[in-house]
Design an enzyme around this catalytic site. Structure first.
Site, short mmCIF file in Angstrom:
data_model
loop_
_atom_site.label_atom_id
_atom_site.label_comp_id
_atom_site.label_asym_id
_atom_site.label_seq_id
_atom_site.Cartn_x
_atom_site.Cartn_y
_atom_site.Cartn_z
N GLY A 194 -28.63 -36.33 3.17
CA GLY A 194 -28.11 -37.32 4.53
C GLY A 194 -29.77 -37.23 4.85
O GLY A 194 -30.18 -36.70 4.58
N CYS A 220 -29.92 -30.69 -0.49
CA CYS A 220 -30.78 -31.24 -0.37
C CYS A 220 -30.32 -30.86 1.71
O CYS A 220 -30.77 -29.47 2.23
CB CYS A 220 -30.97 -32.87 0.08
SG CYS A 220 -32.05 -33.37 0.65
N TYR A 221 -30.17 -31.87 2.93
CA TYR A 221 -29.66 -32.22 3.77
C TYR A 221 -28.83 -30.98 4.24
O TYR A 221 -28.60 -30.57 5.44
CB TYR A 221 -29.06 -33.42 4.70
CG TYR A 221 -29.09 -33.37 6.52
CD1 TYR A 221 -30.29 -33.19 6.80
CD2 TYR A 221 -27.71 -32.87 6.68
CE1 TYR A 221 -29.89 -33.06 8.22
CE2 TYR A 221 -27.15 -32.58 7.84
CZ TYR A 221 -28.15 -32.82 8.43
OH TYR A 221 -27.70 -32.55 9.86
N HIS A 279 -31.30 -32.59 -5.93
CA HIS A 279 -30.30 -33.22 -5.97
C HIS A 279 -29.40 -32.89 -7.56
O HIS A 279 -29.82 -33.83 -8.30
CB HIS A 279 -30.45 -34.86 -5.83
CG HIS A 279 -30.62 -35.59 -4.04
ND1 HIS A 279 -29.64 -35.19 -3.44
CD2 HIS A 279 -31.82 -34.94 -3.44
CE1 HIS A 279 -29.99 -35.41 -2.03
NE2 HIS A 279 -31.29 -35.76 -1.90
N GLU A 328 -26.96 -34.18 -8.43
CA GLU A 328 -26.02 -35.52 -8.65
C GLU A 328 -26.32 -36.29 -10.01
O GLU A 328 -25.61 -36.81 -10.53
CB GLU A 328 -25.04 -35.95 -7.61
CG GLU A 328 -26.01 -36.62 -6.52
CD GLU A 328 -26.71 -34.71 -6.02
OE1 GLU A 328 -26.64 -34.00 -6.12
OE2 GLU A 328 -27.02 -36.79 -4.26
N ASP A 336 -8.22 -54.36 -10.85
CA ASP A 336 -7.28 -53.45 -9.04
C ASP A 336 -5.58 -53.76 -9.24
O ASP A 336 -4.86 -52.72 -10.02
CB ASP A 336 -7.64 -53.39 -8.44
CG ASP A 336 -9.51 -52.13 -8.38
OD1 ASP A 336 -9.70 -52.82 -9.57
OD2 ASP A 336 -9.79 -53.32 -7.42
N LYS A 381 -14.11 -47.64 -9.92
CA LYS A 381 -13.40 -48.40 -10.59
C LYS A 381 -13.12 -47.90 -12.13
O LYS A 381 -12.63 -48.25 -12.66
CB LYS A 381 -14.55 -49.06 -10.24
CG LYS A 381 -14.75 -50.64 -11.42
CD LYS A 381 -13.86 -51.56 -10.10
CE LYS A 381 -13.26 -53.09 -11.21
NZ LYS A 381 -12.84 -53.92 -10.05
#
Ligand code: XMP
Length: 514
Positions: free
Chosen positions: A55, A82-83, A169, A171, A227, A370
């Site tokens: 964040g 992180c945060y 991070h 990710e 979708d 998606k």
């Protein structure tokens, strides 16, 4: 439906959706919830593990996002990133301060391979750092399991409480072994089995839709986009002819698109559903006659769409359920941006129809990203060309024609666009370009064809690459492709005598040419 869930607690970082994606890539279902979500609600989700995101704040600032420390006693592993890692230390008695050297970018980190978080990770590994603050003192009970030159506590663990924290991070792809670390967390620390798959999603959804709908009637507005197509097929597999799909052809679709949608979903297609195609072209053209302002055009098309849909719905009478093609990014609550859950206005509908008589909304895709929607589509046997369709705006070609819209202009832009798409595909560029289309400029100019003077329109070709559609770059198209497309357009499309290629990125332009 019982499934293993990892909860991502969102503190407003920019990579939060990515964390959820990475966890799902491990075969574990993952949901993002705002840090404002009540602790009892998080507990009720019965998560196998929790991840605190990064964040933008400093955790010692007044008003910075925080969470009840009770969460550390919830009895499931928590990973702070992180945060999230700083907050974990802060709440448990550690000390956070401004780092003497701000770390940003790819940094070599040395890890303790005995930690379960780093099983099979190289001892020295490149990680992505982006922080001003860092952990000065760890909270009691923690030990350091990674460090870098400027960051003594690049990762920490508290084995007893099953708490893990990384300053970097895992990710993002720049963290070379980040996926391994997340998979270690999910499998070795949280003990997940990893049985979340698209085929189980499809199967479970069909079963739960059947249970919910019973013998009720279901209505779906089908646009032909990814979708709504996937939602419709899922519903049709679950409840067959109890489903009615209304497809409004507003005359602003790409060339042959209306017929393609009908071929798939209509009576000759593979699905057993009630399909109603409303050919409302004339209505839309007459409402749009003489209108030049783009926002006004959007509004008219959106409103008219709802009117047409409502009229059809009235003919059908009361239904029990209305299907919406909402997908996960539409409903994620933002950690800092407020709590409201956004219900996607259907990309053609532009809001929920007021006068349709239904009891409940079904949003079968609201848990999917998606590309997961696309996977589900393939799983359901929907043709590739529908599943991999480019984004197409609800107001369609109405906003790819500068100035007023007429049937003749729609035909010009449809024909030019079809040629452009064909040539891009012939050149094998369709997989690398995110979105490409033709737009009709409102410019007419003098040209010469044969021996005759012409005074005709100019077509603009556009092709962009982007990952998030928030920013985009104009794609570098080989000259021969542009040349061939230009030559075909001026020869094959009546009333076009010039072709431009749009080299502008977003910003300052937008992707649509309206
Ligand atoms: P812009 O033009 O804002 O577009 O750069 C960003 C992306 O959004 C698509 N777009 C729309 N999609 N309904 C949609 O479903 C709309 O009204 C709409 N307007 C723009 C656009 O095609 C691009 O991919």
């Amino acid at each position: 439906m019982k499934r293993e869930t990892v909860v991502v607690l969102d503190f407003g970082g920019q990579y939060n959706q990515l964390i959820a994606r990475r966890v799902r890539e491990c075969g574990v279902y993952c949901e993002i919830h705002s840090y404002k979500t009540d602790f009892e609600k998080i507990k009720a989700l019965n998560p196998k593990g929790i991840i605190f995101t990064g964040g933008p704040n400093s955790c010692y600032e007044p008003g910075a996002p925080t969470y009840t420390p009770e969460i550390f006693r919830i009895g499931v592993p928590i990973l702070g990133i992180c945060y999230g890692s700083q907050l974990m230390m802060h709440l448990l008695g550690g000390k956070i301060g401004r780092a003497p050297v701000r770390e940003y970018g790819k940094i070599e980190v040395t890890v303790d391979r005995n930690s379960r978080l780093f099983t099979d990770v190289s001892e020295k590994t490149i990680c992505w750092m982006s922080h001003n603050d860092y952990v000065e003192e760890m909270a009691p009970g923690f030990t350091a399991i990674a460090h870098s030159d400027n960051c003594p506590y690049a990762a920490m663990e508290n084995k007893e409480l099953n708490l893990y924290a990384t300053q970097f991070h895992p990710e993002v792809l720049h963290t070379q072994e980040g996926q391994k670390m997340l998979s270690n967390f999910v499998y070795h620390v949280c003990g997940c089995a990893g049985d979340w798959r698209m085929d189980s999603f499809v199967e479970q959804s069909i079963a739960s839709i059947r249970e919910k709908v019973g013998d009720g009637k279901v209505l779906c507005a089908l646009s032909g986009g990814v979708d709504s197509s996937v939602a419709a097929v899922l519903l049709s597999k679950a409840v067959g002819e109890q489903l009615t799909c209304v497809f409004v052809d507003h005359g602003l679709l790409r060339k042959n698109e209306g017929d393609e949608v009908e071929a798939v979903f209509g009576p000759d297609g593979p699905y057993k559903l009630n399909f109603i195609r409303v050919n409302a072209q004339e209505r839309f053209y007459s409402r749009l006659a003489g209108v030049t302002e783009p926002e006004r055009k959007r509004k008219i098309i959106g409103e008219e769409f709802i009117r047409v849909f409502e009229e059809e719905a009235k003919k059908i009478g009361a239904v029990d359920f209305l299907v919406q093609g909402t997908i996960y990014p539409d409903v994620v609550e933002s950690g800092v941006g407020g709590e409201s859950t956004v219900i996607k206005s259907h990309h053609n509908v532009g809001g929920l129809p007021d006068y349709v008589d239904f009891k409940e909304i079904i949003e079968p895709l609201r848990d999917l990203f998606k590309d997961e929607v696309r996977k589900a589509g393939l799983e359901l046997g929907i043709p590739d060309y529908l599943v991999y369709r480019q984004p197409f705006p609800g107001p369609g070609l109405g906003i790819r024609i500068i100035g007023d819209v007429t049937a003749e202009k729609v035909k010009m832009v449809q024909d030019a666009d079809a040629i452009w798409r064909e040539e891009i595909a012939n050149a094998g560029l369709d997989k690398t370009i995110s979105q490409y289309f033709a737009a009709l400029t409102n410019m007419r100019s003098v040209g010469v064809m044969g021996d005759e003077r012409t005074y005709d329109y100019a077509i603009a070709l556009s092709a962009v690459t982007t990952t998030d559609f928030m920013t985009a770059e104009s794609a570098q198209i080989p000259w021969d492709v542009l040349e061939k497309t230009t030559s075909r357009i001026v020869n094959e499309v009546k009333h076009i005598n010039r072709v431009f290629y749009d080299c502008t990125g977003k910003p300052p332009a937008t992707i649509e040419f309206e």
